[in-house]
Design an enzyme around this catalytic site. Structure first.
Site, short mmCIF file in Angstrom:
data_model
loop_
_atom_site.label_atom_id
_atom_site.label_comp_id
_atom_site.label_asym_id
_atom_site.label_seq_id
_atom_site.Cartn_x
_atom_site.Cartn_y
_atom_site.Cartn_z
NE ARG A 141 -14.83 19.43 19.87
CZ ARG A 141 -15.83 20.29 19.73
NH1 ARG A 141 -16.03 21.23 20.64
NH2 ARG A 141 -16.64 20.23 18.69
CB SER A 166 -23.59 20.93 12.74
OG SER A 166 -23.49 20.75 14.14
CG ASP A 212 -20.02 30.29 17.50
OD1 ASP A 212 -21.18 30.04 17.13
OD2 ASP A 212 -19.29 29.46 18.07
CE LYS A 240 -24.78 28.23 15.49
NZ LYS A 240 -24.09 26.96 15.77
NE ARG A 258 -25.86 33.80 18.70
CZ ARG A 258 -24.90 32.97 19.05
NH1 ARG A 258 -24.08 32.48 18.14
NH2 ARG A 258 -24.73 32.64 20.32
#
Ligand code: S3P
Length: 426
Positions: free
Chosen positions: A26, A167, A315, A342, A346
């Site tokens: 960002r 999200s 994560d 992802k 996963r």
């Protein structure tokens, strides 16, 4: 690259892990849109963030490195220029989804692509709201958008949009488009996701308000460059927090970690398993909470993780699964179907690889069930070129019996370039 991991105990270490990946991305993107030079300290020099730098350089932004700092020569909201080449985001979903929000509003079109993993990740989730705002996104199958695709920027209009999946990447894409749109843009979240976009854009002068679970973004006239100090990434700290908890007689202190409440689900989950984890020296830097995290060898017991906690630790689920293998009793991870889209699927990759160590772990529709207590044995495990799988298996290897070999281990570079050096040094 093959990486060998040997068992560890009696670890006593103080570690500063690299900068936060979400905040580093960002800082480049918003710095490019700001007026003036954004000076970034603690920037993560991982592959994903280097992909963001490269894309913005192709969009005409000068980005330099000097004395461990990054300088982004922002050209204002309307300063990006049409790239001569395709924008390649590599493995980075954050780059692709956030940049799409910005490019949707530019007076030019561009082509975007990424590696084989990125080409399998769903882009409809951004295409649907960005098209509602007026942008044109075109791929091989417009009903079901995947990279590579083209964005034709347009004059956008604000929308009110309820996120169908929790999200932060989708939320951020819409808010970034909203900066350029006519009228207000409102994003409604049914589950809170990381809010680094809101914090940093506000810090740079954007009018973004949170009212209950709605984020209201007004058309921006100017963003202003700032000095940004990137905290250490809690998602990277997570590997060493779990390592300290599962390796006998260990204690690790992780310095200056970002502990924004939208990211600390890992601490809450491990504490609910009996983890001996404390936070010290809390302070606020650039609107983000930071602190030192102390983790000690712990007697873990099973827990259930799901619902609104999932976006706060999405994560970290691979390494939480490793923790579950060392817990007494059952650990259930549910409502985590996002894991399937992802960098790898996963749910499948965690289960397949932990089984190679001898773990008792079963797949469910939206997660997994882990029966803790099996003694893990070192093995040959693979990364699927998914950085979080490689590093989680390394953590399992430090507490397993015998030697572990990770194949394709180099993908840790995506988010944590000196990961194996730190492991070898402790
Ligand atoms: C990120 C948001 C999360 C996370 C990713 C980084 C971000 O993705 O998994 O690693 O920086 O906004 P989603 O928002 O798609 O869940």
């Amino acid at each position: 690259m093959n990486q060998i991991i040997t068992p560890k105990q009696n670890i006593h270490a103080t570690i500063t892990v690299p900068g936060d990946k979400s905040i580093s991305h960002r800082s480049i993107m918003f710095g490019a849109l700001a007026k003036g030079i954004t000076e970034i300290e603690g920037f993560l020099m991982g592959q994903d963030c280097l992909s963001t730098i490269s894309c913005f350089q192709k969009l005409g932004i000068t980005i330099e490195q000097n004395n461990n700092k990054i300088f982004v020569h922002g050209k204002g909201l309307y300063g990006l220029t049409k790239p001569n080449e395709i924008l390649d985001v590599g493995n980075s979903g954050t780059t692709l989804r956030l940049i799409s929000g910005i490019l949707s509003a530019q007076p030019f079109s561009c082509h975007l692509t990424g590696d084989s993993s990125i080409q399998k990740r769903p882009m409809n989730r951004i295409a649907i709201p960005l098209r509602k705002m007026g942008a044109i996104l075109k791929g091989n199958d417009d009903e079901n958008l995947f990279a590579p695709f083209t964005i034709e920027g347009k004059k956008l209009k604000g929308i009110t949009y309820t996120l169908p999946v929790a999200s932060a990447q989708v939320k951020s894409a819409i808010l970034l488009a909203g900066l350029f749109a006519e009228g207000e843009t409102v994003v409604i979240e049914t589950e809170a996701t990381r809010d680094h976009t809101e914090i940093m854009l506000r810090y740079m002068g954007a009018d973004i308000q949170k009212i209950g679970n709605e984020i209201h973004c007004k058309t921006a006239t100017e963003l202003y460059a700032q000095k940004i100090s990137v905290p250490a990434d809690i998602s990277s700290a997570a590997y060493f927090i779990v390592m300290a908890c599962i390796c006998k007689n260990s204690e690790i202190l992780l310095k200056n970690v970002g502990i924004n409440e939208t990211r600390t689900g890992i601490i809450d989950a491990l504490q609910s398993m009996g983890g001996n984890i404390t936070i010290e020296n809390e302070k606020i830097v650039n609107g983000e909470k930071i602190g030192d995290i102390r983790a000690k060898y712990s007697a873990f017991h099973g827990t259930t993780i799901g619902g609104a906690d999932i976006p706060r630790l999405i994560d970290e689920i691979p390494v939480i699964a490793v923790a579950g293998c060392f817990a007494e009793g059952t650990t259930i991870i549910k409502d985590a179907q996002e894991l399937k889209v992802k960098e790898s699927n996963r749910i499948k990759t965690i289960i397949t690889e932990l089984k190679k160590f001898g773990a008792d772990i079963t797949e469910t529709e939206d997660g997994m069930i882990i029966q803790g207590g099996n003694i893990l044995k070192g093995c040959v495990t693979q990364s699927y070129q998914d950085h979080r799988i490689a590093m989680s298996m390394a953590v399992a290897g430090t507490a397993a019996l015998g030697e572990t070999t990770i194949t394709g281990a180099e993908c840790a570079n995506i988010s944590f370039p000196n990961f194996y050096d730190i492991i070898s040094s402790i």
